[in-house]
Design an enzyme around this catalytic site. Structure first.
Site, short mmCIF file in Angstrom:
data_model
loop_
_atom_site.label_atom_id
_atom_site.label_comp_id
_atom_site.label_asym_id
_atom_site.label_seq_id
_atom_site.Cartn_x
_atom_site.Cartn_y
_atom_site.Cartn_z
N CYS A 57 -0.53 -10.86 3.95
CA CYS A 57 -0.58 -11.95 2.98
C CYS A 57 -2.02 -12.41 2.75
O CYS A 57 -2.75 -12.70 3.70
CB CYS A 57 0.26 -13.13 3.46
SG CYS A 57 0.23 -14.52 2.30
N HIS B 89 -0.25 -1.72 1.99
CA HIS B 89 -0.60 -2.09 0.62
C HIS B 89 -2.03 -1.60 0.39
O HIS B 89 -2.93 -1.96 1.13
CB HIS B 89 -0.52 -3.62 0.44
CG HIS B 89 -0.76 -4.07 -0.97
ND1 HIS B 89 -0.16 -5.18 -1.50
CD2 HIS B 89 -1.55 -3.57 -1.96
CE1 HIS B 89 -0.56 -5.35 -2.76
NE2 HIS B 89 -1.41 -4.37 -3.05
N GLY C 244 2.02 -0.72 -3.70
CA GLY C 244 0.95 -1.03 -4.64
C GLY C 244 1.05 -0.26 -5.94
O GLY C 244 1.04 0.97 -5.94
#
EC number: 1.3.1.-
Length: 323
Positions: free
Chosen positions: A102, A171, A203
């Protein structure tokens, strides 16, 4: 294409990415109906569970129809994360995921989320303790690195594997990038070559061709889809059909979009109540109708809806001309 994570068998390798404010119970049910293989819930604070936060309990609601489900915790205290994982293990989730990706400032500034990428020793502590604390498979979601000067996804993935985690999702952006620019799929390939546990690529998946290309270019075992599925739960069915048969399902008709919005609204009403549910539907309607002519005007109108009746009147009156 089937995928196994720990002792959990997925019918296919398409995974809904955990997204705060998006992957709640109503939206997960819609994605499941469209063929998503694993649903990831909104991330939950381990500290909030520790302090018995009432809102957090609602975040962890799971419906039997959506299984299998991955519940994601975030935090930076290895004892609290592992102990809270143990506390909630009886809940009906199948996989426990730890958030190390995050990018949001209030999370990163607490040393949580993608800030953990800067602290390999703490990564090792958190994953080791959590794997030992529960019987369910533990997975971890990471980024390419914290910034371009510290691209360490391969190093972190090796640590995660060594601690006994069942899979890692990567990601292909740094924390510094947030969601801007292009995702680096090469880092996903490098992680896949470095570890033997399943690697999930994340992604820039917005079409069946994107999913196919990611798997070919990176060798990843699973594909995680985030922003590309907002307002487009049909994407899972489109990708599955294309990978299985080569058929390209056309984008949904206006009638299908209308029906999905109404169904989504009714699920919000059931699980969130009218006040909260209809306010949350405003952003979803904007996503569902993005790209249509005159959609900006519709977004202005939807921002005033207060009730399910308001939503139904607005959506049922939609025509190609309105959009």
């Amino acid at each position: 294409m089937e995928l196994k994570i720990g002792n959990v068998n997925l019918k296919n390798n398409l995974i809904l990415a955990p997204m705060a404010g998006v992957t709640d119970l109503p939206f997960r049910l819609l994605c499941k109906d469209q063929g998503c293989g694993l649903l990831c819930m909104e991330m939950v604070s381990a500290k909030a569970i520790y302090f018995n936060n009432k809102n957090t309990e609602a975040l962890m609601e799971i419906h039997e129809e959506e299984m299998p489900v991955s519940l994601q915790l975030f935090g930076s205290d290895s004892d609290i994360i592992s102990e809270m994982a143990k506390r909630i293990e009886e809940k009906p989730f199948d996989i426990l995921d730890i958030n190390m990706g995050c990018p949001v400032p209030k999370v990163v500034n607490n040393g949580e989320g993608s800030a953990l990428m800067k602290n390999p020793k703490l990564v090792e502590e958190i994953v080791t303790k959590t794997v030992k604390a529960i019987q369910k498979p533990v997975t971890v979601k990471i980024r390419k690195g914290f910034n371009d000067d510290s691209v360490n996804a391969v190093e972190i993935a090796k640590i995660i594997e060594g601690c006994g985690a069942a899979a890692v999702a990567v990601h292909g952006r740094t924390r510094e990038q947030y969601y801007s620019g292009k995702a680096d799929w090469d880092i996903i390939r490098r992680v896949k070559e470095a570890v033997s546990i399943p690697v999930v690529g994340n992604g820039d998946i917005e079409s069946p061709l994107d999913a196919e290309r990611m798997m070919k270019e990176t060798g990843c075992d699973g594909v995680m889809i985030g922003r590309g599925v907002r307002g487009n739960p049909w994407l899972f069915r489109q990708i599955n059909t294309y990978l299985d048969t080569g058929e390209r399902i056309p984008k949904p008709t206006l009638e299908e979009v209308r029906d999905m919005i109404i169904r989504h609204g009714r699920l919000q009403l059931r699980y969130k109540g009218e006040h909260q549910g209809m306010r949350e539907m405003r952003k979803h309607v904007a996503w569902y109708t993005a790209g249509y002519p005159n959609s900006a005007r519709l977004r202005n109108q939807v921002n005033s809806i207060e009730t399910m009746d308001d939503l139904e009147r607005l959506i049922e009156g939609l025509t190609v001309n309105v959009l």
